[in-house]
Design a protein around this motif. Structure first.
Motif, PDB file in Angstrom:
ATOM      1  N   GLY A 289      21.946  10.572 -17.251  1.00 32.17           N
ATOM      2  CA  GLY A 289      23.250   9.604 -17.444  1.00 32.17           C
ATOM      3  C   GLY A 289      23.917   8.988 -16.221  1.00 32.17           C
ATOM      4  N   HIS A 290      23.679   9.345 -14.855  1.00 35.42           N
ATOM      5  CA  HIS A 290      24.339   8.842 -13.911  1.00 35.42           C
ATOM      6  C   HIS A 290      23.753   7.557 -13.934  1.00 35.42           C
ATOM      7  N   THR A 291      24.271   6.702 -13.271  1.00 31.83           N
ATOM      8  CA  THR A 291      23.818   5.280 -12.645  1.00 31.83           C
ATOM      9  C   THR A 291      23.521   5.361 -11.377  1.00 31.83           C
ATOM     10  N   ILE A 292      22.248   4.937 -10.955  1.00 30.38           N
ATOM     11  CA  ILE A 292      22.020   4.737  -9.310  1.00 30.38           C
ATOM     12  C   ILE A 292      21.760   3.392  -9.215  1.00 30.38           C
ATOM     13  N   VAL A 293      21.944   3.133  -7.825  1.00 34.57           N
ATOM     14  CA  VAL A 293      22.030   1.584  -7.288  1.00 34.57           C
ATOM     15  C   VAL A 293      20.839   1.782  -5.982  1.00 34.57           C
ATOM     16  N   LEU A 294      19.790   1.131  -5.830  1.00 33.30           N
ATOM     17  CA  LEU A 294      19.032   1.106  -4.765  1.00 33.30           C
ATOM     18  C   LEU A 294      18.920  -0.087  -4.140  1.00 33.30           C
TER      19      LEU A 294
ATOM     20  N   LEU B 223      20.837   4.316  -1.065  1.00 33.87           N
ATOM     21  CA  LEU B 223      21.395   4.959  -2.595  1.00 33.87           C
ATOM     22  C   LEU B 223      22.622   5.095  -2.774  1.00 33.87           C
ATOM     23  N   HIS B 224      23.105   4.521  -3.979  1.00 33.43           N
ATOM     24  CA  HIS B 224      24.310   4.619  -4.405  1.00 33.43           C
ATOM     25  C   HIS B 224      24.610   5.224  -5.897  1.00 33.43           C
ATOM     26  N   ILE B 225      25.530   6.262  -6.024  1.00 30.44           N
ATOM     27  CA  ILE B 225      25.649   7.119  -7.131  1.00 30.44           C
ATOM     28  C   ILE B 225      26.894   6.868  -7.923  1.00 30.44           C
ATOM     29  N   PHE B 226      26.754   6.637  -9.048  1.00 28.92           N
ATOM     30  CA  PHE B 226      27.957   6.424  -9.975  1.00 28.92           C
ATOM     31  C   PHE B 226      27.730   7.392 -10.990  1.00 28.92           C
ATOM     32  N   ARG B 227      28.559   8.362 -11.122  1.00 27.77           N
ATOM     33  CA  ARG B 227      28.761   9.503 -11.858  1.00 27.77           C
ATOM     34  C   ARG B 227      29.704   9.480 -13.104  1.00 27.77           C
ATOM     35  N   ASP B 228      30.553   8.418 -13.075  1.00 27.54           N
ATOM     36  CA  ASP B 228      31.506   8.477 -14.039  1.00 27.54           C
ATOM     37  C   ASP B 228      31.048   8.222 -15.561  1.00 27.54           C
ATOM     38  N   GLU B 229      31.024   8.902 -16.556  1.00 27.44           N
ATOM     39  CA  GLU B 229      30.759   8.763 -17.913  1.00 27.44           C
ATOM     40  C   GLU B 229      31.451   7.598 -18.657  1.00 27.44           C
ATOM     41  N   GLY B 230      30.703   6.511 -19.312  1.00 32.70           N
ATOM     42  CA  GLY B 230      31.537   5.526 -19.850  1.00 32.70           C
ATOM     43  C   GLY B 230      31.541   4.136 -18.942  1.00 32.70           C
ATOM     44  N   CYS B 231      30.944   4.336 -17.899  1.00 39.00           N
ATOM     45  CA  CYS B 231      31.002   3.137 -16.700  1.00 39.00           C
ATOM     46  C   CYS B 231      29.913   2.119 -16.962  1.00 39.00           C
ATOM     47  N   ASP B 232      29.965   1.021 -16.729  1.00 38.21           N
ATOM     48  CA  ASP B 232      29.081   0.172 -16.655  1.00 38.21           C
ATOM     49  C   ASP B 232      29.022  -0.728 -15.505  1.00 38.21           C
TER      50      ASP B 232
ATOM     51  N   GLY C 125       0.757  -1.342  -0.003  1.00 37.28           N
ATOM     52  CA  GLY C 125       0.072   0.239   0.004  1.00 37.28           C
ATOM     53  C   GLY C 125       0.837   1.343  -0.171  1.00 37.28           C
ATOM     54  N   ARG C 126       0.226   2.445  -0.082  1.00 37.99           N
ATOM     55  CA  ARG C 126       0.997   3.584   0.107  1.00 37.99           C
ATOM     56  C   ARG C 126       1.558   3.780   1.348  1.00 37.99           C
ATOM     57  N   GLN C 127       3.114   4.139   1.321  1.00 41.97           N
ATOM     58  CA  GLN C 127       3.664   4.319   2.650  1.00 41.97           C
ATOM     59  C   GLN C 127       4.743   5.384   2.158  1.00 41.97           C
ATOM     60  N   ILE C 128       5.562   5.411   3.677  1.00 43.78           N
ATOM     61  CA  ILE C 128       6.596   6.276   3.595  1.00 43.78           C
ATOM     62  C   ILE C 128       8.006   5.496   3.823  1.00 43.78           C
ATOM     63  N   LEU C 129       8.853   5.583   2.637  1.00 48.08           N
ATOM     64  CA  LEU C 129      10.020   4.905   2.970  1.00 48.08           C
ATOM     65  C   LEU C 129      11.163   5.780   2.977  1.00 48.08           C
ATOM     66  N   GLU C 130      12.146   5.544   3.916  1.00 49.84           N
ATOM     67  CA  GLU C 130      13.270   6.215   4.205  1.00 49.84           C
ATOM     68  C   GLU C 130      14.451   5.878   3.509  1.00 49.84           C
ATOM     69  N   LEU C 131      15.013   6.713   2.428  1.00 48.93           N
ATOM     70  CA  LEU C 131      16.223   6.487   1.702  1.00 48.93           C
ATOM     71  C   LEU C 131      17.441   7.103   2.545  1.00 48.93           C
ATOM     72  N   ARG C 132      18.654   6.322   2.363  1.00 51.34           N
ATOM     73  CA  ARG C 132      19.708   6.947   3.094  1.00 51.34           C
ATOM     74  C   ARG C 132      20.639   7.292   1.827  1.00 51.34           C
ATOM     75  N   ASP C 133      21.271   8.489   1.848  1.00 53.84           N
ATOM     76  CA  ASP C 133      22.089   8.909   0.683  1.00 53.84           C
ATOM     77  C   ASP C 133      23.456   8.329   0.815  1.00 53.84           C
TER      78      ASP C 133
ATOM     79  N   ALA D  77      19.670  17.430  -3.990  1.00 52.32           N
ATOM     80  CA  ALA D  77      20.587  17.405  -2.968  1.00 52.32           C
ATOM     81  C   ALA D  77      21.861  16.710  -3.125  1.00 52.32           C
ATOM     82  N   ASN D  78      21.648  15.587  -3.981  1.00 56.53           N
ATOM     83  CA  ASN D  78      22.620  14.549  -4.157  1.00 56.53           C
ATOM     84  C   ASN D  78      23.532  15.058  -5.727  1.00 56.53           C
ATOM     85  N   GLN D  79      22.924  16.005  -6.293  1.00 52.89           N
ATOM     86  CA  GLN D  79      23.309  16.219  -7.604  1.00 52.89           C
ATOM     87  C   GLN D  79      23.310  15.174  -8.558  1.00 52.89           C
ATOM     88  N   VAL D  80      22.082  14.370  -8.468  1.00 51.58           N
ATOM     89  CA  VAL D  80      22.158  13.322  -9.578  1.00 51.58           C
ATOM     90  C   VAL D  80      21.455  13.834 -10.787  1.00 51.58           C
ATOM     91  N   LYS D  81      22.034  13.395 -12.029  1.00 49.19           N
ATOM     92  CA  LYS D  81      21.775  14.257 -13.184  1.00 49.19           C
ATOM     93  C   LYS D  81      21.568  12.853 -14.262  1.00 49.19           C
TER      94      LYS D  81
END
Length: 241
Positions: free
Chosen positions: A208-213, A222-231, A164-172, A202-206
């Motif tokens: 082309g970035h890759t995120i992992v939740l 939340l994990h953020i990978f900003r490098d271009e050309g990374c897989d 159902g509808r809920q509040i989830l806490e994310l950690r950056d 707040a985390n400057q996610v743009k």
């Protein structure tokens, strides 16, 4: 022969916003009278200077504590034992979710974003980053619409969340909490909307970035990978496409 007096000690379990500061039990403060500066000796023998903060008659490890947490790859749920040597120094022993003393090198591999770079790739090819996790997780390459809302796969929705509808806490990546609204979709997936945009800004996610939740205990990490050309390649027992 006089019996040796055991060194005073206390323990704590890391929960909540543990990376910013840590409260010292009031009863323990009597053993060292709250010096302004302490040293924490980690499991590898290295030492960190940590200043104490007093607030409302409570003492906290504050300035320097965040670096100690980061350098020792501590995570929520870890169990720490502090043995005091009587000279403003604490020897800290850490235990992870296995209830065994933590292996720092193993924790470094698992917890430093869970990621390891593979640099032995031919020129002109994408650099591969391997993300290892034992938890449920998924990745997304950010497109414009994903900066405003994110869809959680049905497998994770059923395994880790209410339907159902809920509040989830994310950690950056800085371990800051972000409460986001999660709402059910007709096909069983869950839609993250309210609060998600603020987290991305707040985390400057743009685009082309890759995120992992990664879903750890009661929150999403939340994990953020900003490098271009990374897989980014996910590996583990609960990886979801």
């Amino acid at each position: 022969m006089a019996s040796s007096v055991p060194a005073p000690a206390f323990f704590t379990v890391l929960v909540g916003d543990f990376s910013e500061k840590m409260k010292i039990p009031r009863a323990f403060v009597n053993h060292f009278n709250g010096p302004a500066l302490c040293q924490l000796e980690g499991p590898n023998g290295n030492c960190w200077d940590v200043k104490l903060e007093e607030k409302n008659n409570d003492f906290f490890f504050h300035k320097g504590w965040k670096k100690f947490v980061k350098d020792n790859f501590l995570d929520e749920g870890d169990f720490l034992v502090f043995n005091y040597d009587g000279n403003s120094c604490f020897k800290v022993t850490s235990y992870d979710e296995s209830a065994c003393e933590m292996d720092i090198e193993a924790a470094k591999t698992k917890r430093s974003g869970g990621a390891q770079r593979r640099d032995d790739v031919p020129p002109g090819e994408s650099r591969i980053i391997e993300f290892k996790s034992k938890h449920f997780c998924f990745k997304r390459t950010m497109e414009r619409h994903r900066l405003y809302q994110l869809v959680i796969p049905i497998t994770i929705a059923r395994a880790k969340l209410d339907m159902g509808r809920q509040i989830l806490e994310l950690r950056d990546p800085k371990n800051r909490p972000w409460p986001v609204t999660v709402a059910p979709m007709e096909d069983g997936r869950l839609l993250v909307n309210k609060g998600w945009r603020d987290c991305c800004k707040a985390n400057q996610v743009k685009v082309g970035h890759t995120i992992v939740l990664e879903f750890v205990k009661k929150h999403g990490k939340l994990h953020i990978f900003r490098d271009e050309g990374c897989d980014v390649i996910l590996s583990g027992p609960h990886v979801v496409d």
